[in-house]
Design an enzyme around this catalytic site. Structure first.
Site: not given
Length: 257
Positions: A140, A153
């Site tokens: 990401s 995350y």
């Protein structure tokens, strides 16, 4: 077009969203596919199988190393092993660090980071035996920058990029490559929840989507699963054979700012 006939790809978290988009791209290129995800996968199997390759499904919960091992054993037994591993499965939870639920931290690290390690370590011996392999980790932009309230995350995705570099180095003299793809906003169920949260405050749906993109993504457009699938195909091709240990941004300009 990349020809992956005779190759078997395992894509975790592939019964919807980004994973399904990648699986479809690989299937179109001729690969056999092992899908992974919970629930009845019959419709997704049929969608992927239309391109003519062999398609299987394994319901492993990738937060559990033993189930990952069972999935790799299934791949070896039914498909002759994994040639292309796409570590895609992921979950999200948003909260300040001091309020972050411990069980959510543990689950995010297990699914978003530890599963990448376990899938990789279990697939590498077979790839080395065959003399060819591709590992693509869906990281990401949050593997390279932070955002408030996303501690687990962001930590996990930073870890994925670090692991990718190590595996890229350890396989550098082989025909196995390991790379990470770093998407910006993709309109997945995880992102839709963030849009819905804005709508719940009375914001118009189109405005809610625009505002989310405008905060981070200069193109004001979502990255799409088919675009990610095409990038995976490039990394599986001969043209991508010297891309090793990379973290490839596909983020509408997010990290250019």
């Amino acid at each position: 077009m990349t020809n992956l006939s005779g190759k078997t790809a395992l894509v975790t978290g592939s019964t919807s969203g980004i994973g399904l988009g990648i699986a479809l791209s690989l299937a179109k290129a001729g690969a056999n596919l092992i899908l992974n995800g919970f629930g009845d996968a019959s419709a997704v199997i049929a969608e992927v199988a239309q391109f003519g390759g062999k398609v299987g499904h394994h319901p492993a919960d990738v937060s559990d190393p033993a189930q990952i091992a069972e999935m790799i054993a299934y791949a070896e037994r039914e498909f002759g092993g994994v040639d292309i591993l796409v570590n895609n499965a992921g979950i999200q939870h948003v909260a300040p660090v001091e309020d972050f639920p411990l069980e959510r931290w543990d689950a995010i690290i297990a699914i978003n980071l530890s599963s990448v390690f376990h899938g990789t370590r279990l697939s590498l011996p077979g790839m080395r035996a065959k003399g060819w392999g591709r590992i693509v980790n869906i990281a990401s932009v949050h593997g390279q920058v932070g955002s408030a309230n996303k501690s687990a995350y962001v930590a996990a995705k930073h870890g994925v990029i670090g692991l990718t570099k190590v595996v890229g180095l350890e396989t550098a003299t082989t025909n196995i490559t390991c790379n990470a793809i770093c998407p910006g906003w993709v309109l997945t169920p995880l992102v839709q929840k963030q849009i819905d949260a804005r709508i719940a405050t009375g914001v118009d749906p189109q405005q809610a989507q625009h505002d989310l993109l405008a905060e981070k993504q200069p193109s004001l457009e979502f990255v799409t699963p088919p675009q990610l699938g095409e990038l995976v195909l490039f990394l599986c091709s001969e043209a991508g054979s010297q891309v090793r240990g990379a973290a490839w941004n596909i983020d509408g300009g997010w990290l250019a700012q």
